[in-house]
Enzyme design. Sequence first.
Site, PDB file in Angstrom:
ATOM      1  N   ARG A 183      42.534  44.031  36.962  1.00 45.20           N
ATOM      2  CA  ARG A 183      42.613  44.973  38.092  1.00 45.20           C
ATOM      3  C   ARG A 183      44.003  44.995  38.727  1.00 45.20           C
ATOM      4  O   ARG A 183      44.147  45.127  39.940  1.00 45.20           O
ATOM      5  CB  ARG A 183      41.576  44.623  39.175  1.00 45.20           C
ATOM      6  CG  ARG A 183      40.133  44.699  38.733  1.00 45.20           C
ATOM      7  CD  ARG A 183      39.738  46.144  38.442  1.00 45.20           C
ATOM      8  NE  ARG A 183      38.295  46.286  38.286  1.00 45.20           N
ATOM      9  CZ  ARG A 183      37.647  46.272  37.118  1.00 45.20           C
ATOM     10  NH1 ARG A 183      38.322  46.108  35.998  1.00 45.20           N
ATOM     11  NH2 ARG A 183      36.342  46.439  37.062  1.00 45.20           N
ATOM     12  N   SER A 263      32.908  48.934  42.523  1.00 45.82           N
ATOM     13  CA  SER A 263      32.985  47.558  43.040  1.00 45.82           C
ATOM     14  C   SER A 263      33.898  47.544  44.262  1.00 45.82           C
ATOM     15  O   SER A 263      35.048  47.988  44.173  1.00 45.82           O
ATOM     16  CB  SER A 263      33.592  46.619  42.003  1.00 45.82           C
ATOM     17  OG  SER A 263      32.811  46.587  40.847  1.00 45.82           O
ATOM     18  N   GLU A 367      38.898  45.660  46.442  1.00 51.10           N
ATOM     19  CA  GLU A 367      39.472  46.310  45.250  1.00 51.10           C
ATOM     20  C   GLU A 367      40.108  47.670  45.534  1.00 51.10           C
ATOM     21  O   GLU A 367      41.250  47.915  45.120  1.00 51.10           O
ATOM     22  CB  GLU A 367      38.409  46.445  44.148  1.00 51.10           C
ATOM     23  CG  GLU A 367      39.012  46.876  42.834  1.00 51.10           C
ATOM     24  CD  GLU A 367      38.029  47.535  41.914  1.00 51.10           C
ATOM     25  OE1 GLU A 367      37.744  48.733  42.111  1.00 51.10           O
ATOM     26  OE2 GLU A 367      37.550  46.882  40.978  1.00 51.10           O
TER      27      GLU A 367
HETATM   28  P1  FAD Z   1      42.173  57.514  43.125  1.00 47.80           P
HETATM   29  O1  FAD Z   1      41.091  56.806  43.842  1.00 47.80           O
HETATM   30  O2  FAD Z   1      42.401  58.941  43.476  1.00 47.80           O
HETATM   31  O3  FAD Z   1      43.530  56.701  43.337  1.00 47.80           O
HETATM   32  C1  FAD Z   1      43.536  55.298  43.217  1.00 47.80           C
HETATM   33  C2  FAD Z   1      44.981  54.797  43.402  1.00 47.80           C
HETATM   34  O4  FAD Z   1      45.783  55.295  42.348  1.00 47.80           O
HETATM   35  C3  FAD Z   1      45.630  55.328  44.693  1.00 47.80           C
HETATM   36  O5  FAD Z   1      46.468  54.334  45.201  1.00 47.80           O
HETATM   37  C4  FAD Z   1      46.449  56.520  44.224  1.00 47.80           C
HETATM   38  O6  FAD Z   1      47.585  56.780  45.036  1.00 47.80           O
HETATM   39  C5  FAD Z   1      46.873  56.064  42.830  1.00 47.80           C
HETATM   40  N1  FAD Z   1      47.047  57.210  41.920  1.00 47.80           N
HETATM   41  C6  FAD Z   1      46.101  58.077  41.497  1.00 47.80           C
HETATM   42  N2  FAD Z   1      46.631  58.960  40.626  1.00 47.80           N
HETATM   43  C7  FAD Z   1      47.952  58.647  40.511  1.00 47.80           C
HETATM   44  C8  FAD Z   1      49.039  59.192  39.781  1.00 47.80           C
HETATM   45  N3  FAD Z   1      48.894  60.239  38.950  1.00 47.80           N
HETATM   46  N4  FAD Z   1      50.257  58.614  39.919  1.00 47.80           N
HETATM   47  C9  FAD Z   1      50.451  57.541  40.735  1.00 47.80           C
HETATM   48  N5  FAD Z   1      49.458  57.001  41.459  1.00 47.80           N
HETATM   49  C10 FAD Z   1      48.226  57.536  41.337  1.00 47.80           C
HETATM   50  N6  FAD Z   1      37.058  50.859  37.923  1.00 47.80           N
HETATM   51  C11 FAD Z   1      37.122  50.033  36.849  1.00 47.80           C
HETATM   52  O7  FAD Z   1      38.189  49.505  36.530  1.00 47.80           O
HETATM   53  N7  FAD Z   1      36.010  49.753  36.112  1.00 47.80           N
HETATM   54  C12 FAD Z   1      34.799  50.280  36.393  1.00 47.80           C
HETATM   55  O8  FAD Z   1      33.821  50.005  35.702  1.00 47.80           O
HETATM   56  C13 FAD Z   1      34.700  51.159  37.507  1.00 47.80           C
HETATM   57  N8  FAD Z   1      33.521  51.701  37.848  1.00 47.80           N
HETATM   58  C14 FAD Z   1      33.427  52.517  38.936  1.00 47.80           C
HETATM   59  C15 FAD Z   1      32.185  53.076  39.257  1.00 47.80           C
HETATM   60  C16 FAD Z   1      32.051  53.918  40.349  1.00 47.80           C
HETATM   61  C17 FAD Z   1      30.689  54.501  40.673  1.00 47.80           C
HETATM   62  C18 FAD Z   1      33.189  54.238  41.125  1.00 47.80           C
HETATM   63  C19 FAD Z   1      33.060  55.189  42.294  1.00 47.80           C
HETATM   64  C20 FAD Z   1      34.432  53.694  40.832  1.00 47.80           C
HETATM   65  C21 FAD Z   1      34.562  52.821  39.725  1.00 47.80           C
HETATM   66  N9  FAD Z   1      35.798  52.244  39.364  1.00 47.80           N
HETATM   67  C22 FAD Z   1      35.884  51.427  38.269  1.00 47.80           C
HETATM   68  C23 FAD Z   1      37.009  52.497  40.175  1.00 47.80           C
HETATM   69  C24 FAD Z   1      37.726  53.837  39.837  1.00 47.80           C
HETATM   70  O9  FAD Z   1      36.875  54.692  39.142  1.00 47.80           O
HETATM   71  C25 FAD Z   1      38.982  53.623  39.012  1.00 47.80           C
HETATM   72  O10 FAD Z   1      39.882  52.779  39.694  1.00 47.80           O
HETATM   73  C26 FAD Z   1      39.700  54.959  38.699  1.00 47.80           C
HETATM   74  O11 FAD Z   1      40.743  54.726  37.775  1.00 47.80           O
HETATM   75  C27 FAD Z   1      40.252  55.644  39.934  1.00 47.80           C
HETATM   76  O12 FAD Z   1      40.619  56.956  39.574  1.00 47.80           O
HETATM   77  P2  FAD Z   1      40.874  58.080  40.653  1.00 47.80           P
HETATM   78  O13 FAD Z   1      41.443  59.266  39.958  1.00 47.80           O
HETATM   79  O14 FAD Z   1      39.646  58.327  41.437  1.00 47.80           O
HETATM   80  O15 FAD Z   1      41.977  57.371  41.559  1.00 47.80           O
HETATM   81  N1  EPU Z   2      25.206  39.964  39.815  1.00 47.03           N
HETATM   82  C1  EPU Z   2      24.458  39.527  40.880  1.00 47.03           C
HETATM   83  N2  EPU Z   2      23.916  40.467  41.713  1.00 47.03           N
HETATM   84  C2  EPU Z   2      24.086  41.807  41.525  1.00 47.03           C
HETATM   85  C3  EPU Z   2      24.841  42.250  40.436  1.00 47.03           C
HETATM   86  C4  EPU Z   2      25.413  41.304  39.586  1.00 47.03           C
HETATM   87  O1  EPU Z   2      24.268  38.330  41.090  1.00 47.03           O
HETATM   88  O2  EPU Z   2      23.582  42.584  42.347  1.00 47.03           O
HETATM   89  C5  EPU Z   2      25.853  38.949  38.940  1.00 47.03           C
HETATM   90  C6  EPU Z   2      25.005  38.604  37.722  1.00 47.03           C
HETATM   91  O3  EPU Z   2      25.194  37.232  37.442  1.00 47.03           O
HETATM   92  C7  EPU Z   2      25.639  39.445  36.610  1.00 47.03           C
HETATM   93  C8  EPU Z   2      27.109  39.410  37.022  1.00 47.03           C
HETATM   94  O4  EPU Z   2      27.080  39.444  38.450  1.00 47.03           O
HETATM   95  O5  EPU Z   2      25.446  38.899  35.347  1.00 47.03           O
HETATM   96  C9  EPU Z   2      27.959  40.537  36.472  1.00 47.03           C
HETATM   97  O6  EPU Z   2      27.404  41.787  36.880  1.00 47.03           O
HETATM   98  P1  EPU Z   2      27.854  43.165  36.190  1.00 47.03           P
HETATM   99  O7  EPU Z   2      27.705  43.070  34.713  1.00 47.03           O
HETATM  100  O8  EPU Z   2      27.127  44.259  36.872  1.00 47.03           O
HETATM  101  O9  EPU Z   2      29.410  43.263  36.468  1.00 47.03           O
HETATM  102  P2  EPU Z   2      30.324  42.907  37.729  1.00 47.03           P
HETATM  103  O10 EPU Z   2      31.101  41.679  37.439  1.00 47.03           O
HETATM  104  O11 EPU Z   2      29.558  42.938  38.995  1.00 47.03           O
HETATM  105  C10 EPU Z   2      32.396  44.168  36.792  1.00 47.03           C
HETATM  106  C11 EPU Z   2      33.378  45.193  37.258  1.00 47.03           C
HETATM  107  C12 EPU Z   2      32.787  46.589  37.150  1.00 47.03           C
HETATM  108  C13 EPU Z   2      32.448  46.839  35.682  1.00 47.03           C
HETATM  109  C14 EPU Z   2      31.440  45.783  35.222  1.00 47.03           C
HETATM  110  C15 EPU Z   2      31.134  45.884  33.752  1.00 47.03           C
HETATM  111  C16 EPU Z   2      34.830  44.127  38.863  1.00 47.03           C
HETATM  112  C17 EPU Z   2      35.224  43.992  40.288  1.00 47.03           C
HETATM  113  N3  EPU Z   2      33.792  44.936  38.617  1.00 47.03           N
HETATM  114  O12 EPU Z   2      31.312  44.179  37.706  1.00 47.03           O
HETATM  115  O13 EPU Z   2      33.788  47.513  37.570  1.00 47.03           O
HETATM  116  O14 EPU Z   2      31.902  48.125  35.502  1.00 47.03           O
HETATM  117  O15 EPU Z   2      31.981  44.465  35.454  1.00 47.03           O
HETATM  118  O16 EPU Z   2      32.212  45.393  33.023  1.00 47.03           O
HETATM  119  O17 EPU Z   2      35.453  43.523  38.001  1.00 47.03           O
HETATM  120  C18 EPU Z   2      34.634  48.724  39.458  1.00 47.03           C
HETATM  121  O18 EPU Z   2      35.704  48.122  39.303  1.00 47.03           O
HETATM  122  O19 EPU Z   2      34.497  49.594  40.344  1.00 47.03           O
HETATM  123  C19 EPU Z   2      33.489  48.412  38.590  1.00 47.03           C
HETATM  124  C20 EPU Z   2      32.296  48.976  38.742  1.00 47.03           C
END
Ligand code: FAD
Ligand code: EPU
Length: 373
Positions: A183, A263, A367
Site C-alpha cells: 500500500r 479497507s 489507508e
Molecule cells: P482516488 O480515490 O480518486 O484517488 C486516490 C489518491 O490517488 C488521491 O490521493 C489522488 O490524488 C491520487 N490520484 C488519483 N488519480 C491520480 C492521477 N491520475 N495522478 C496522480 N494522482 C492521482 N484497494 C486495494 O489496493 N485493494 C483492494 O482490494 C481494494 N478494494 C476496495 C474495495 C472498495 C469497495 C473500495 C471502495 C475501495 C477499495 N480499494 C482497494 C481502494 C481503491 O479502490 C484503490 O486505492 C483505487 O486505486 C483508488 O482509485 P481511485 O481512482 O478511486 O482513486
Molecule cells: N477478519 C476478521 N474479521 C472480519 C474480516 C476479516 O477477523 O470482519 C480477519 C480474518 O482472520 C481473515 C483476515 O482478517 O482471514 C483477512 O481478511 P480478508 O481476506 O477479508 O482481507 P483483509 O486483510 O481484511 C486485505 C486488503 C483488501 C483486499 C483483501 C484481499 C488491506 C488493508 N486490505 O483485506 O483491500 O481486498 O485483503 O486481498 O490490505 C482495500 O485496500 O480497500 C481492500 C479492500
Amino acid sequence: MSGVGQNNASLATHNTLKLRSQASTLVELNKHEQLDAIFEHARDFKLPVVPLGEGSNVVLGEHIEALVLIVNTQGITLLDTPDNAVYVDVAAGENWHDFVVHCVKQGWHGLENLALIPGKVGAAPIQNIGAYGVEIAPLIARIYLTPLPGSELDKDPNIQRVLQHTDDGNLFIAGGDCQFAYRDSIFKNALRDKVLITSVRFKLGTRFEPVVTYPALRDYLSRQANVSQLDQANLSANDVMNAVVSIRRTKLPDPVELPNAGSFFKNVVLDDEQFDVFIKRHPHAPYYSQPLAGIDQSIQYKIPAAWLIEQRGFKGRYDGNLGMHNQQALVMVNRAAGDTQGDAVIAFAERIKQTVEESFGVRLEIEPRRYSC
Ligand code: FAD
Ligand code: EPU
C-alpha cells in the site's frame, strides 16, 4: 462558472464515501491537451491541483481549497508483443475493473486477482493496489507523468535520479523506481502532490499462470471444483477473475448501495521482535508471514486489522451514521450519503485506533488519503 471548470462545486458524487464536500474549482480532464489551460488557471488563482479518479480511496473535508481535477482520459494501446509478453499503455482515466476484464478477454494475463477493485488506472500505482495474493507493482513497466504546478521537480536530486525522458519529451518513471511496497509507493512519498499520472504501461503475460496462494481464493476454487486438491492446470484466467469477483461481492459492500472507501485501515506490519511480543500476549491472533525482500532472513508479519477491530466489538457497530461493516470489520460505511462530513469519519477512526492500541499495543494506520480533515 469560471473559464475553466466549475467554482464551489460539490464533490459528493466524486467520492465513494459520499461525504459532503466542496471544491474551490472542479474540472474534468477528458483530453491531455486541456492541461495547459487548467494548470494556468490553477497558477492564476493560486490553487493547488488535486487529481481524483473515482474518489474510492479518499476522505474529503468540507471544503477543499484546490482545483480538483477529475481524470477521465481514455485509451488502451497495445505496443510490442515480445515472447510471452505484451506491453500495453493505458490512459489514467480508464476504469480499473473494465481494464482487467478487457485484459482477460484479450489473453493478457497477470491482473485477474485484482478484478473489481474500484477506481481508475491512474490511481492504481499510488498505493500499489493489491488483493488476493497479487499486487500491481511487478506488472508495471513505466508510468507517464506530468508535473503539477509548483512541484519544482528539478530541485530535488532524489526525484531527478528516477525521472526519465522519452525521445519526444514525455516524462516517465520506470516501475522498478517507484519504490513499491505494501500500500505504498514513491507517489505517496517523494512525489506526493507533485505529479499527475497520465498513463501507465503494463507488461502482461500471454501465458496464464494462476496465483492461488490466497487461502480464501484457493478454498473458493476448490469448493467450486468439488475437489480437496486444486488442479491449477485446469484453471483459466476467467475462472480466477470470476472467483475473485464472487468473493468480493459476498464480503465487501458495493459503494453505490452503501458508501465506503474499502479497507479503512492498513493491515498491521510487524518485524520479528514486535511480532514475538504481540503473539505472546495474543496467541490466537491470525497472521501471515513473508520474507522481507532484500533483507537476509528477516520476516515480516501481517496482522489483519479487521480481526483487531472485530475483537474490540466494532464490527457491525455504528456511531451515528458511520459504522464498521457487518461482513468486513475493516470497511467503514456511511449510511447518510451526501450528509456526513470528513471530520466525523476521522473522529470515528481515531476512536477505533485508540481502542485497538490500548488493547493490543499496535497502531492502526488510515489507508485512504485525507484532504482538509
Ligand atoms: P482516488 O480515490 O480518486 O484517488 C486516490 C489518491 O490517488 C488521491 O490521493 C489522488 O490524488 C491520487 N490520484 C488519483 N488519480 C491520480 C492521477 N491520475 N495522478 C496522480 N494522482 C492521482 N484497494 C486495494 O489496493 N485493494 C483492494 O482490494 C481494494 N478494494 C476496495 C474495495 C472498495 C469497495 C473500495 C471502495 C475501495 C477499495 N480499494 C482497494 C481502494 C481503491 O479502490 C484503490 O486505492 C483505487 O486505486 C483508488 O482509485 P481511485 O481512482 O478511486 O482513486
Ligand atoms: N477478519 C476478521 N474479521 C472480519 C474480516 C476479516 O477477523 O470482519 C480477519 C480474518 O482472520 C481473515 C483476515 O482478517 O482471514 C483477512 O481478511 P480478508 O481476506 O477479508 O482481507 P483483509 O486483510 O481484511 C486485505 C486488503 C483488501 C483486499 C483483501 C484481499 C488491506 C488493508 N486490505 O483485506 O483491500 O481486498 O485483503 O486481498 O490490505 C482495500 O485496500 O480497500 C481492500 C479492500
